[in-house]
Each structure stands twice: as structure tokens, then as C-alpha cells.
Motif scaffolding. Structure first.
Motif, PDB file in Angstrom:
ATOM      1  N   THR A  13      27.604 -54.434  23.141  1.00 56.59           N
ATOM      2  CA  THR A  13      27.515 -53.565  24.315  1.00 56.59           C
ATOM      3  C   THR A  13      28.672 -53.826  25.269  1.00 56.59           C
ATOM      4  O   THR A  13      29.325 -52.890  25.761  1.00 56.59           O
ATOM      5  CB  THR A  13      26.168 -53.773  25.018  1.00 56.59           C
ATOM      6  OG1 THR A  13      25.121 -53.271  24.183  1.00 56.59           O
ATOM      7  CG2 THR A  13      26.118 -53.055  26.367  1.00 56.59           C
ATOM      8  N   GLY A  14      28.945 -55.098  25.553  1.00 58.70           N
ATOM      9  CA  GLY A  14      30.035 -55.413  26.469  1.00 58.70           C
ATOM     10  C   GLY A  14      31.379 -54.948  25.940  1.00 58.70           C
ATOM     11  O   GLY A  14      32.196 -54.388  26.689  1.00 58.70           O
ATOM     12  N   ASP A  49      32.346 -60.835  30.153  1.00 59.94           N
ATOM     13  CA  ASP A  49      32.657 -60.376  31.510  1.00 59.94           C
ATOM     14  C   ASP A  49      32.152 -58.951  31.723  1.00 59.94           C
ATOM     15  O   ASP A  49      31.558 -58.638  32.768  1.00 59.94           O
ATOM     16  CB  ASP A  49      34.166 -60.452  31.735  1.00 59.94           C
ATOM     17  CG  ASP A  49      34.576 -59.972  33.114  1.00 59.94           C
ATOM     18  OD1 ASP A  49      34.176 -60.602  34.112  1.00 59.94           O
ATOM     19  OD2 ASP A  49      35.289 -58.948  33.203  1.00 59.94           O
ATOM     20  N   ALA A  50      32.372 -58.085  30.730  1.00 59.95           N
ATOM     21  CA  ALA A  50      31.902 -56.702  30.853  1.00 59.95           C
ATOM     22  C   ALA A  50      30.371 -56.641  30.931  1.00 59.95           C
ATOM     23  O   ALA A  50      29.813 -55.869  31.712  1.00 59.95           O
ATOM     24  CB  ALA A  50      32.411 -55.864  29.684  1.00 59.95           C
ATOM     25  N   CYS A  51      29.690 -57.448  30.116  1.00 57.83           N
ATOM     26  CA  CYS A  51      28.227 -57.475  30.152  1.00 57.83           C
ATOM     27  C   CYS A  51      27.718 -57.836  31.537  1.00 57.83           C
ATOM     28  O   CYS A  51      26.770 -57.230  32.060  1.00 57.83           O
ATOM     29  CB  CYS A  51      27.681 -58.480  29.143  1.00 57.83           C
ATOM     30  SG  CYS A  51      27.828 -57.996  27.425  1.00 57.83           S
ATOM     31  N   ASP A  74      36.784 -68.369  29.863  1.00 51.07           N
ATOM     32  CA  ASP A  74      37.128 -68.233  31.278  1.00 51.07           C
ATOM     33  C   ASP A  74      37.029 -66.757  31.645  1.00 51.07           C
ATOM     34  O   ASP A  74      37.980 -65.996  31.472  1.00 51.07           O
ATOM     35  CB  ASP A  74      38.540 -68.770  31.530  1.00 51.07           C
ATOM     36  CG  ASP A  74      38.890 -68.829  33.018  1.00 51.07           C
ATOM     37  OD1 ASP A  74      38.132 -68.238  33.823  1.00 51.07           O
ATOM     38  OD2 ASP A  74      39.914 -69.440  33.359  1.00 51.07           O
ATOM     39  N   LEU A  75      35.877 -66.371  32.146  1.00 53.53           N
ATOM     40  CA  LEU A  75      35.643 -64.959  32.442  1.00 53.53           C
ATOM     41  C   LEU A  75      36.518 -64.464  33.580  1.00 53.53           C
ATOM     42  O   LEU A  75      36.831 -63.266  33.656  1.00 53.53           O
ATOM     43  CB  LEU A  75      34.165 -64.719  32.764  1.00 53.53           C
ATOM     44  CG  LEU A  75      33.244 -64.479  31.563  1.00 53.53           C
ATOM     45  CD1 LEU A  75      33.292 -65.622  30.568  1.00 53.53           C
ATOM     46  CD2 LEU A  75      31.807 -64.252  32.030  1.00 53.53           C
ATOM     47  N   ASP A  76      36.945 -65.365  34.472  1.00 52.76           N
ATOM     48  CA  ASP A  76      37.795 -64.952  35.590  1.00 52.76           C
ATOM     49  C   ASP A  76      39.195 -64.554  35.121  1.00 52.76           C
ATOM     50  O   ASP A  76      39.915 -63.871  35.842  1.00 52.76           O
ATOM     51  CB  ASP A  76      37.913 -66.091  36.604  1.00 52.76           C
ATOM     52  CG  ASP A  76      36.601 -66.363  37.327  1.00 52.76           C
ATOM     53  OD1 ASP A  76      35.809 -65.411  37.486  1.00 52.76           O
ATOM     54  OD2 ASP A  76      36.372 -67.523  37.727  1.00 52.76           O
ATOM     55  N   ARG A  77      39.556 -64.984  33.897  1.00 53.77           N
ATOM     56  CA  ARG A  77      40.888 -64.661  33.383  1.00 53.77           C
ATOM     57  C   ARG A  77      40.813 -63.714  32.189  1.00 53.77           C
ATOM     58  O   ARG A  77      41.769 -63.606  31.424  1.00 53.77           O
ATOM     59  CB  ARG A  77      41.618 -65.952  32.992  1.00 53.77           C
ATOM     60  CG  ARG A  77      41.790 -66.922  34.150  1.00 53.77           C
ATOM     61  CD  ARG A  77      42.571 -68.146  33.754  1.00 53.77           C
ATOM     62  NE  ARG A  77      43.946 -67.810  33.410  1.00 53.77           N
ATOM     63  CZ  ARG A  77      44.848 -68.697  32.993  1.00 53.77           C
ATOM     64  NH1 ARG A  77      44.493 -69.968  32.863  1.00 53.77           N
ATOM     65  NH2 ARG A  77      46.076 -68.322  32.690  1.00 53.77           N
ATOM     66  N   ALA A  78      39.686 -63.042  32.034  1.00 55.44           N
ATOM     67  CA  ALA A  78      39.542 -62.084  30.931  1.00 55.44           C
ATOM     68  C   ALA A  78      40.562 -60.958  31.088  1.00 55.44           C
ATOM     69  O   ALA A  78      40.877 -60.526  32.198  1.00 55.44           O
ATOM     70  CB  ALA A  78      38.128 -61.518  30.910  1.00 55.44           C
TER      71      ALA A  78
END
Length: 385
Positions: free
Chosen positions: A273-274, A256-258, A319-323
Motif C-alpha cells: 500500500t505504501g 514513510d508513505a504508510c 531512516d524515514l526522515d531521509r526517504a
């Protein structure tokens, strides 16, 4: 194996080493933060680990351990391989790398394009995972290649020494630094930069960033999706006493950060990196007024079919939306298993006889200072520092 390289190599390549740009990152990761500085090592020739690769080969040559033109053999998940390919061309050494079948096809092609001979293991070891399997193949290669040199990146002091130039570049570019965030794999760049930088700024705090499932800071070994961050073994380059705290980051938070970096700040990279960016943004948010910096070890190119691929993240249940947007805190690395973003302010050497905290004393929180070209500060979230 490529044999066209002359023993003298092409030392003009060494002039391309380092001197990477320093970028200001202000995009939300995922929450608003005042901004931090990021050293873009992925834009350097051979990537960040070219610094360590050149230092390790030069050190071995100076000690007589690496004769001119002799082959260099190493285990890698990819990033050091690029650095060794650079160092091998510059210094005139054929390079043999042991990877595994999870190494991306694009990275395999790139390494071979640079003239590397690539050996792949096809299954992880029962203990130690892919790293142990690669090392077993490496030891066999050493018996088959007369005069071959193994840098042993995880336990080589020259790996650490290679990052003195990175520390010097950070010190020259910044008027002040309160918090440094470093991802940890071999332990080389964090150990290599923190000593010189603390001579400039004695109160500088060091935050380590590890992967969930990594054993480096005393967590149990688990299968890890992220490559290049964390370890299934205990590298002896890790300077445990230099760290003030450690964060374990999961693949969903890192990916998600990436993606947020790429969409909002253009510069981005892979798993390390992320993860480093996520923790650096958190540090800037919970220590408003502090100057925070981190290192982006690589760029996004090798991760187009993993970190930046929706099919990949869906297939691996990310699930990137719930990171997570903030870390869970535990009092000791053995208090609970980190399955997502987790923070611990007790740093231990897991190989120490008593498992006690590393001997460095707790440094006081950084005093607020003005960052050069600092953007207007946004209202931070009320996280617990």
C-alpha cells in the motif's frame, strides 16, 4: 487440521466479496500533489486476494481438479492466506498454508483462528529464498494429503480472472482514468484489471510498483524486508507487455508513505500500500490534470509491529526522515541495481530469450481530464515526467 467445515461450505459469504470503497487521497506523500483515487481492498472480506482465491477454487472445481471437501494447499507470506481462508470457508475446503518463521505472530494467530492449518519453514533456500523453501515444503505436503489441490497463485490464470470484478468496480466508479498504479507480487491484479479497463479507456497507462531486491522486472534477487511486494521467482501471471513503466521502491520510502497516509488521510496499509501510494502521488504530481488511481491491497493491522513500529524501523536501519522524495531513473532494468526508489520506462520480460523490451508500444502521455470531485490543485514540484 480443522475438519468441521462441511463440503457445501457457506456460500452466503460470497455475497461479502468485493464492493470496496474508493477514497480520494490528497495528503503529501511526501510532496504536495493534486490527489489520486485509492481502492481500499483491505476493507473487503478476506482482503483483495479473496477475489483471486475464490476464482482459483471455483475454476478448479469446474474443471474437476478440486473435489468437494478436498484440502487446498498453498504457499503464502500472509495476504493470500487470508483470502484462501475466506474461500475455503465459503466453498467448504480445509486450507493448509505453508508460511515461514518471518510471518508475523499476529498473522499466524489470525490464520489459525480462521481454521487454517499452518506449516512454517525455518530457513530460506540458498536460491529463491523463503519462497523456494515454502514451495519445497508445499510439494512434500501434496504427497502426504491425498486429493489435495495446489492453486499455484503465481502461475494460475484464474488468479488473474478473479480481478475482473475489481476492474468493473473501478470502471463504474470513475468517469475517466488516465494512469493506473499497481503493486506487483504474483502479477494477478495488475494483469486482471488492465485489459477490461483499457477497453473503457484505450489510452490508459499502467505503472508497475515492485520492491527493491525483487527479480520480477529483471533486477537481481536480494534479501527483502518488505513482504507481499515483489518476488524472488518469476511469476508467469505478470503481463509484462501491459506496463508502460516500473518503479522499484525501498522499505524506508514505503514505510514513510504508510505513516503519512495514516496521519493525513486516515486510510493506510502495509508495504504494498505504501509503495503504490508513493508512486500514485508522484504520478499525479508530474502529470497534473491526469486522473490517477491505485489499489491499496490491505490495511494497517498486521503491520503495527513493523511498518508502524519505531523500534522495528530503527533496528532495520530505515531512516524515514531521509526517504527519497523522487525516483532515480535508469534506462533499462539491467543498467543499474535499484537500491532505493528507482524508475524505468523500459519494461522487459526477464525470462525472454533476448531480454528485449516487452512488445507493447509506448503509449502517449495522458491528456488532461477533469477528475470527478477533484480538489483544488496545489503547485506541483518540477519533477521530470
Amino acid at each position: 487440521m480443522t475438519t468441521a467445515l462441511l463440503p457445501t461450505g457457506n456460500r452466503e459469504l460470497l455475497g461479502l466479496l468485493g464492493r470496496t470503497p474508493l477514497a480520494r487521497v490528497t495528503t503529501g506523500l511526501p510532496c504536495p500533489h493534486p490527489g489520486f483515487w485509492a481502492k481500499l481492498e483491505g476493507l473487503g472480506a478476506g482482503g483483495m486476494k479473496a477475489r483471486a482465491a475464490v476464482a482459483m477454487l471455483l475454476g478448479a472445481r469446474e474443471r474437476g481438479e478440486l473435489p468437494p471437501g478436498a484440502p487446498v494447499v498453498e504457499s503464502t507470506s500472509g495476504t493470500l492466506g487470508i483470502g484462501l481462508a475466506f474461500a475455503g470457508q465459503a466453498l467448504g475446503h480445509p486450507v493448509v498454508l505453508v508460511g515461514d518463521t518471518e510471518l508475523e505472530p499476529s498473522m499466524r494467530r489470525l490464520l489459525r483462528t480462521y481454521g487454517v492449518r499452518l506449516e512454517l519453514v525455518d530457513r530460506p533456500a540458498a536460491e529463491g529464498g523463503w519462497q523456494a523453501a515454502r514451495l519445497a515444503r508445499l510439494r512434500r505436503l501434496l504427497t502426504e494429503l491425498p486429493g489435495a489441490y495446489w492453486p499455484d497463485q503465481y502461475n494460475n490464470p484464474d488468479n488473474v480472472a478473479g480481478y475482473a470484478s475489481l476492474a468493473a468496480e473501478l470502471a463504474a466508479a470513475l468517469d475517466h482514468l488516465d494512469i493506473l498504479v499497481c503493486s506487483v507480487g504474483t502479477g494477478g491484479h495488475s494483469a486482471g484489471v488492465i485489459g477490461p479497463l483499457r477497453r473503457h479507456w484505450p489510452r490508459l497507462r499502467l505503472i508497475g510498483v515492485d520492491a527493491t531486491g525483487s527479480t520480477i522486472f529483471g533486477q537481481p534477487a536480494r534479501t527483502r524486508l518488505m513482504r507481499g511486494l515483489g518476488s524472488s521467482i518469476h511469476p508467469r501471471n505478470v503481463a509484462y507487455d501491459a506496463f508502460d513503466e516500473v518503479h522499484w521502491v525501498g522499505p524506508a520510502e514505503s514505510a514513510d508513505a504508510c505513516r503519512r497516509l495514516a496521519a493525513g488521510n486516515f486510510v493506510s496499509g502495509g508495504w504494498s500500500t505504501g509503495a503504490a501510494a508513493l508512486v500514485a502521488a508522484w504520478a499525479a504530481r508530474v502529470h497534473p490534470g491526469a486522473v490517477v488511481a491505485t489499489v491499496f491491497p490491505d490495511g494497517p493491522q498486521r503491520y503495527l509491529h513493523s511498518v508502524f513500529d519505531d523500534d522495528f524501523t530503527t533496528a532495520h536501519g530505515l531512516d524515514l526522515d531521509r526517504a527519497a522524495t523522487r525516483p532515480v531513473e535508469i534506462p533499462h532494468p539491467r543498467a543499474a541495481e535499484a537500491t532505493g526508489w528507482t524508475r524505468c520506462r523500459t519494461v522487459t520480460d526477464p525470462l525472454a530469450a533476448d531480454g528485449s523490451p516487452a512488445p507493447a508500444g509506448r503509449r502517449p502521455p495522458p491528456a488532461p481530464t477533469a477528475a470527478p470531485h477533484r480538489p483544488a490543485r496545489r503547485t506541483p514540484r518540477k519533477d521530470t515526467p
